[in-house]
Design a protein around this motif. Structure first.
Motif, PDB file in Angstrom:
ATOM      1  N   TYR A  36     -14.321  10.954   4.205  1.00  0.00           N
ATOM      2  CA  TYR A  36     -13.391  12.004   3.780  1.00  0.00           C
ATOM      3  C   TYR A  36     -13.466  12.319   2.284  1.00  0.00           C
ATOM      4  O   TYR A  36     -12.695  13.131   1.788  1.00  0.00           O
ATOM      5  N   SER A  37     -14.338  11.646   1.568  1.00  0.00           N
ATOM      6  CA  SER A  37     -14.559  11.803   0.120  1.00  0.00           C
ATOM      7  C   SER A  37     -13.399  11.286  -0.732  1.00  0.00           C
ATOM      8  O   SER A  37     -13.595  10.910  -1.878  1.00  0.00           O
ATOM      9  N   ASP A  38     -12.187  11.276  -0.204  1.00  0.00           N
ATOM     10  CA  ASP A  38     -11.067  10.622  -0.888  1.00  0.00           C
ATOM     11  C   ASP A  38     -10.113  10.101   0.185  1.00  0.00           C
ATOM     12  O   ASP A  38     -10.437  10.112   1.368  1.00  0.00           O
ATOM     13  N   ILE A  39      -8.936   9.615  -0.219  1.00  0.00           N
ATOM     14  CA  ILE A  39      -8.006   9.047   0.766  1.00  0.00           C
ATOM     15  C   ILE A  39      -6.728   9.879   0.857  1.00  0.00           C
ATOM     16  O   ILE A  39      -5.658   9.368   1.150  1.00  0.00           O
ATOM     17  N   SER A  40      -6.865  11.181   0.620  1.00  0.00           N
ATOM     18  CA  SER A  40      -5.695  12.059   0.690  1.00  0.00           C
ATOM     19  C   SER A  40      -5.522  12.702   2.068  1.00  0.00           C
ATOM     20  O   SER A  40      -4.498  13.333   2.332  1.00  0.00           O
ATOM     21  N   SER A  41      -6.498  12.515   2.969  1.00  0.00           N
ATOM     22  CA  SER A  41      -6.385  13.126   4.297  1.00  0.00           C
ATOM     23  C   SER A  41      -5.713  12.156   5.263  1.00  0.00           C
ATOM     24  O   SER A  41      -5.818  10.931   5.104  1.00  0.00           O
ATOM     25  N   PRO A  42      -5.025  12.674   6.289  1.00  0.00           N
ATOM     26  CA  PRO A  42      -4.382  11.808   7.282  1.00  0.00           C
ATOM     27  C   PRO A  42      -5.359  10.865   7.974  1.00  0.00           C
ATOM     28  O   PRO A  42      -5.008   9.733   8.301  1.00  0.00           O
ATOM     29  N   GLY A  43      -6.589  11.345   8.179  1.00  0.00           N
ATOM     30  CA  GLY A  43      -7.575  10.525   8.860  1.00  0.00           C
ATOM     31  C   GLY A  43      -7.870   9.217   8.138  1.00  0.00           C
ATOM     32  O   GLY A  43      -8.234   8.224   8.770  1.00  0.00           O
ATOM     33  N   SER A  44      -7.722   9.219   6.823  1.00  0.00           N
ATOM     34  CA  SER A  44      -7.968   8.007   6.043  1.00  0.00           C
ATOM     35  C   SER A  44      -6.957   6.914   6.351  1.00  0.00           C
ATOM     36  O   SER A  44      -7.225   5.729   6.138  1.00  0.00           O
ATOM     37  N   TRP A  45      -5.780   7.306   6.818  1.00  0.00           N
ATOM     38  CA  TRP A  45      -4.675   6.366   7.005  1.00  0.00           C
ATOM     39  C   TRP A  45      -4.342   6.103   8.467  1.00  0.00           C
ATOM     40  O   TRP A  45      -3.490   5.241   8.756  1.00  0.00           O
ATOM     41  N   TRP A  48       0.786  -1.227   0.000  1.00  0.00           N
ATOM     42  CA  TRP A  48       0.000   0.000   0.000  1.00  0.00           C
ATOM     43  C   TRP A  48       0.821   1.282   0.000  1.00  0.00           C
ATOM     44  O   TRP A  48       0.243   2.365  -0.164  1.00  0.00           O
ATOM     45  N   LEU A  49       2.154   1.200   0.176  1.00  0.00           N
ATOM     46  CA  LEU A  49       2.956   2.417   0.079  1.00  0.00           C
ATOM     47  C   LEU A  49       2.828   3.089  -1.294  1.00  0.00           C
ATOM     48  O   LEU A  49       2.747   4.324  -1.367  1.00  0.00           O
ATOM     49  N   PRO A  50       2.823   2.310  -2.406  1.00  0.00           N
ATOM     50  CA  PRO A  50       2.605   2.976  -3.702  1.00  0.00           C
ATOM     51  C   PRO A  50       1.301   3.786  -3.730  1.00  0.00           C
ATOM     52  O   PRO A  50       1.269   4.917  -4.236  1.00  0.00           O
ATOM     53  N   THR A  51       0.224   3.223  -3.160  1.00  0.00           N
ATOM     54  CA  THR A  51      -1.055   3.942  -3.102  1.00  0.00           C
ATOM     55  C   THR A  51      -0.966   5.132  -2.153  1.00  0.00           C
ATOM     56  O   THR A  51      -1.527   6.208  -2.426  1.00  0.00           O
ATOM     57  N   TYR A  52      -0.256   4.955  -1.015  1.00  0.00           N
ATOM     58  CA  TYR A  52      -0.118   6.057  -0.051  1.00  0.00           C
ATOM     59  C   TYR A  52       0.613   7.239  -0.675  1.00  0.00           C
ATOM     60  O   TYR A  52       0.204   8.391  -0.521  1.00  0.00           O
ATOM     61  N   PHE A  53       1.684   6.957  -1.411  1.00  0.00           N
ATOM     62  CA  PHE A  53       2.425   8.039  -2.069  1.00  0.00           C
ATOM     63  C   PHE A  53       1.592   8.685  -3.183  1.00  0.00           C
ATOM     64  O   PHE A  53       1.522   9.904  -3.290  1.00  0.00           O
ATOM     65  N   GLU A  54       0.970   7.827  -3.996  1.00  0.00           N
ATOM     66  CA  GLU A  54       0.256   8.331  -5.175  1.00  0.00           C
ATOM     67  C   GLU A  54      -1.038   9.048  -4.805  1.00  0.00           C
ATOM     68  O   GLU A  54      -1.323  10.140  -5.312  1.00  0.00           O
ATOM     69  N   GLY A 101      -7.393  -2.347   2.324  1.00  0.00           N
ATOM     70  CA  GLY A 101      -8.235  -1.944   1.204  1.00  0.00           C
ATOM     71  C   GLY A 101      -9.648  -1.587   1.660  1.00  0.00           C
ATOM     72  O   GLY A 101     -10.241  -0.591   1.225  1.00  0.00           O
ATOM     73  N   ARG A 102     -10.196  -2.391   2.577  1.00  0.00           N
ATOM     74  CA  ARG A 102     -11.549  -2.141   3.082  1.00  0.00           C
ATOM     75  C   ARG A 102     -11.596  -0.866   3.927  1.00  0.00           C
ATOM     76  O   ARG A 102     -12.556  -0.086   3.859  1.00  0.00           O
ATOM     77  N   LEU A 103     -10.556  -0.655   4.748  1.00  0.00           N
ATOM     78  CA  LEU A 103     -10.497   0.551   5.572  1.00  0.00           C
ATOM     79  C   LEU A 103     -10.435   1.811   4.710  1.00  0.00           C
ATOM     80  O   LEU A 103     -11.098   2.813   4.985  1.00  0.00           O
ATOM     81  N   LEU A 104      -9.643   1.743   3.660  1.00  0.00           N
ATOM     82  CA  LEU A 104      -9.506   2.909   2.781  1.00  0.00           C
ATOM     83  C   LEU A 104     -10.783   3.169   1.995  1.00  0.00           C
ATOM     84  O   LEU A 104     -11.181   4.321   1.783  1.00  0.00           O
ATOM     85  N   GLU A 105     -11.441   2.102   1.575  1.00  0.00           N
ATOM     86  CA  GLU A 105     -12.698   2.271   0.850  1.00  0.00           C
ATOM     87  C   GLU A 105     -13.760   2.875   1.768  1.00  0.00           C
ATOM     88  O   GLU A 105     -14.534   3.754   1.365  1.00  0.00           O
ATOM     89  N   ALA A 106     -13.768   2.414   3.035  1.00  0.00           N
ATOM     90  CA  ALA A 106     -14.717   2.962   4.003  1.00  0.00           C
ATOM     91  C   ALA A 106     -14.398   4.431   4.310  1.00  0.00           C
ATOM     92  O   ALA A 106     -15.309   5.231   4.581  1.00  0.00           O
ATOM     93  N   SER A 107     -13.119   4.794   4.272  1.00  0.00           N
ATOM     94  CA  SER A 107     -12.722   6.177   4.569  1.00  0.00           C
ATOM     95  C   SER A 107     -13.261   7.164   3.544  1.00  0.00           C
ATOM     96  O   SER A 107     -13.471   8.350   3.845  1.00  0.00           O
ATOM     97  N   LYS A 108     -13.489   6.669   2.323  1.00  0.00           N
ATOM     98  CA  LYS A 108     -14.010   7.563   1.288  1.00  0.00           C
ATOM     99  C   LYS A 108     -15.384   8.118   1.665  1.00  0.00           C
ATOM    100  O   LYS A 108     -15.748   9.223   1.260  1.00  0.00           O
ATOM    101  N   ALA A 109     -16.139   7.324   2.444  1.00  0.00           N
ATOM    102  CA  ALA A 109     -17.466   7.791   2.859  1.00  0.00           C
ATOM    103  C   ALA A 109     -17.365   8.973   3.820  1.00  0.00           C
ATOM    104  O   ALA A 109     -18.234   9.850   3.842  1.00  0.00           O
TER     105      ALA A 109
END
Length: 440
Positions: free
Chosen positions: A402-411, A259-265, A392-400
Motif C-alpha cells: 500500500y506504499s504507506d499505512i494510511s489505508s484500511p487494508g494495512s490495518w 499501536w493506537l497512537p500510530t493508528y491515529f497519527e 509492527g511486522r504486519l504494518l511494515e509488510a503492508s508498506k510493500a
C-alpha cells in the motif's frame, strides 16, 4: 462515627497502583513513538522496542506469584514498585541507544511482572467472596483510568517539555505511591474465625512457611503445609480457561495500547495533540465498563439470580463477543469520531469481560490466587510479546502493498486477529470454566 474498613483502603491503594502502572506503559509508548518517529526509526524496530517490556514481564509472572505466596504480596508489591520507578528515573530516552532502552524496558517489565500476582494475593487475603467481583474490577479499572489519563495529558507534556519529561513524571508518581503503601498497607489481622477461613479469605491465606497448625471447628488441629499444587494447577481445565481468555484479552489490549497512537497519527493522519480529550475515551470507557461488570456480577451472585459459574460465563461471553465485532469493524471507521467510538466499544466490552475470567482466579483457588494469576498473566504477557511485535511486522509488510499505512487494508489483519481470538476464547470459557472452589 463509622470506621472506614481497612479492606476498602487496601482496594483503593491497589486501584491507584494499577493506575500509575498504566500511566507508565501508555506514557512510554507515547514518548517513544514521538522520539522514534523524529529519529526515523522504522515500524519493525519500534515494535521490537515496544514489545521488549513484555519479555521481562513474562519472566516474572510466576516467580511473582510464588514470592507473593511465600513472602507476602504486600512486601513484594512495594519492592517491585520501587524498582521500576528507579529505572524510569535514571534511563535516558534516546532511540539511537537501543541497548540501553532494551535493558531498561526489560527491567521495568520484570519489576511490573510482580505487581498483579501480588495484588491478587493481597485482595484474596482481604476481600470476602461476596465483594470480590467489584473489588477486583475496581482495582483493575485503575489500569484503564491510568491509560486514559496518560493519553489525555502526556502528549501535551511531550509537546512542551519533551519525551524525557514523561519518564520523570512516571518516576515521581511511582515514588508517591510507594510512600502511601509503606505508610498505610497492612496484612489482614490473624483470626481464628473458622467461617472466615472456610470462605477463603483473611488469616488462612497469609504466607505459610513450612508446616503450620491451624485450629478447626471441633477444637482439634490440622497441619497445613506450604506446598503449592503445581501439577494440579497446570492440569486444570478451569485454569486453562482463564489462561486462554487472559491471553486474548491482553493481545487485544496491548495491540491497541501500543499501536493506537500510530493508528491515529499515521493510519488516520490525525494529530494526538489536536484530538483533545477524545483520544482518552477508549480507556475511560474501559474504566466505566470494568466497574459496571464488577457491580453487576456481585449483584447477580448475592441476589442469587445466577450461580457464580453462570455469572462468570455470561459476563465473559457478552464482553468478548461484542468486543470481537468492534475490533473487526475498527479499520473501516475512517474518521476520528468513528475510530474513537469503535475502539471504545472494543475496549469497554473487553473490560466488562474481566468480571468473568479475571475474578475467576479467586473463585477456584483463593489460597493460590497469586500463583494462578501468575500463570494466567504469563500467557497475557506472551500475548503482548507476540501481538505488539507481530503488529509492527504486519504494518511494515503492508508498506510493500500500500506504499504507506494510511489505508484500511494495512490495518485489517492487525484488528482481525484479536477479533477472532475473542470469539474462540469465549467459547472455551463457556465449555471449561467453573465458579466452584477446586483448590483447597
Amino acid at each position: 462515627m463509622m470506621k472506614f474498613p481497612m479492606r476498602y483502603l487496601i482496594v483503593i491503594l491497589t486501584f491507584i497502583c494499577t493506575s500509575v502502572c498504566y500511566i507508565e506503559r501508555v506514557g512510554f509508548s507515547i514518548a517513544y513513538t514521538v522520539a522514534a518517529d523524529a529519529a526515523g526509526v522504522n515500524q519493525s524496530s519500534k515494535g521490537m522496542i515496544l514489545s521488549t517490556f513484555y519479555y521481562g514481564y513474562a519472566c516474572s509472572q510466576v516467580p511473582g506469584g510464588w514470592a507473593a505466596q511465600k513472602i507476602g504480596g504486600r512486601r513484594i508489591l512495594l519492592c517491585s514498585f520501587i524498582l521500576w520507578s528507579l529505572t524510569c528515573a535514571f534511563v535516558p530516552l534516546d532511540p539511537n541507544r537501543i541497548a540501553v532502552l532494551v535493558i531498561a524496558r526489560l527491567l521495568v517489565g520484570v519489576a511490573q511482572g510482580f505487581i498483579f500476582p501480588s495484588i491478587h494475593t493481597v485482595l484474596a487475603q482481604w476481600v470476602p467472596p461476596h465483594e470480590r467481583s467489584r473489588s477486583v474490577s475496581l482495582t483493575t479499572s485503575g489500569m484503564y483510568l491510568g491509560a486514559a489519563m496518560g493519553m489525555l495529558l502526556l502528549p501535551t507534556l511531550v509537546k512542551f517539555q519533551g519525551p524525557q519529561s514523561v519518564f520523570v513524571t512516571e518516576a515521581s508518581l511511582g515514588a508517591f505511591w510507594s510512600l502511601l503503601w509503606l505508610k498505610y498497607a497492612r496484612d489482614p489481622p490473624r483470626s481464628e474465625n473458622a467461617k472466615a477461613a472456610a470462605a477463603g479469605f483473611g488469616e488462612s491465606l497469609l504466607p505459610v512457611r513450612g508446616a503450620h497448625k491451624a485450629k478447626v471447628e471441633n477444637g482439634g488441629t490440622s497441619v497445613r503445609t506450604g506446598t503449592i499444587p503445581w501439577k494440579k494447577i497446570i492440569m486444570s481445565l478451569p485454569v486453562w480457561a482463564i489462561v486462554v481468555n487472559n491471553f486474548t484479552f491482553h493481545y487485544a489490549l496491548y495491540v491497541l495500547m501500543n499501536w493506537l497512537p500510530t493508528y491515529f497519527e499515521q493510519g488516520l493522519q490525525l494529530s494526538l495533540q489536536d484530538m483533545g480529550s477524545s483520544k482518552m475515551m477508549p480507556y475511560f470507557n474501559m474504566f466505566i465498563f470494568s466497574n459496571v461488570g464488577g457491580v453487576l456480577a456481585d449483584h447477580l451472585i448475592t441476589q442469587r439470580i445466577l450461580s457464580v459459574t453462570r455469572t462468570r460465563k455470561v459476563i465473559n461471553t457478552v464482553g468478548f463477543i461484542v468486543a470481537s465485532m468492534a475490533l473487526m469493524a475498527l479499520p473501516f471507521f475512517r474518521t476520528s469520531s468513528g475510530a474513537v467510538f469503535c475502539s471504545s466499544v472494543a475496549l469497554g466490552f473487553l473490560a466488562l469481560g474481566r468480571a468473568g475470567f479475571a475474578v475467576n482466579h479467586m473463585d477456584i483457588a483463593p489460597r493460590y490466587a497469586g500463583i494462578v494469576m501468575g500463570v494466567s498473566n504469563t500467557a497475557g504477557t506472551l500475548a503482548g510479546i507476540v501481538g505488539v511485535d507481530l503488529t509492527g511486522r504486519l504494518l511494515e509488510a503492508s508498506k510493500a502493498s500500500y506504499s504507506d499505512i494510511s489505508s484500511p487494508g494495512s490495518w485489517n489483519t492487525v484488528f482481525m486477529i484479536p477479533g477472532i481470538l475473542c470469539i474462540l476464547s469465549s467459547f472455551g470459557f463457556l465449555m471449561f470454566s467453573t465458579g466452584e472452589r477446586i483448590f483447597d
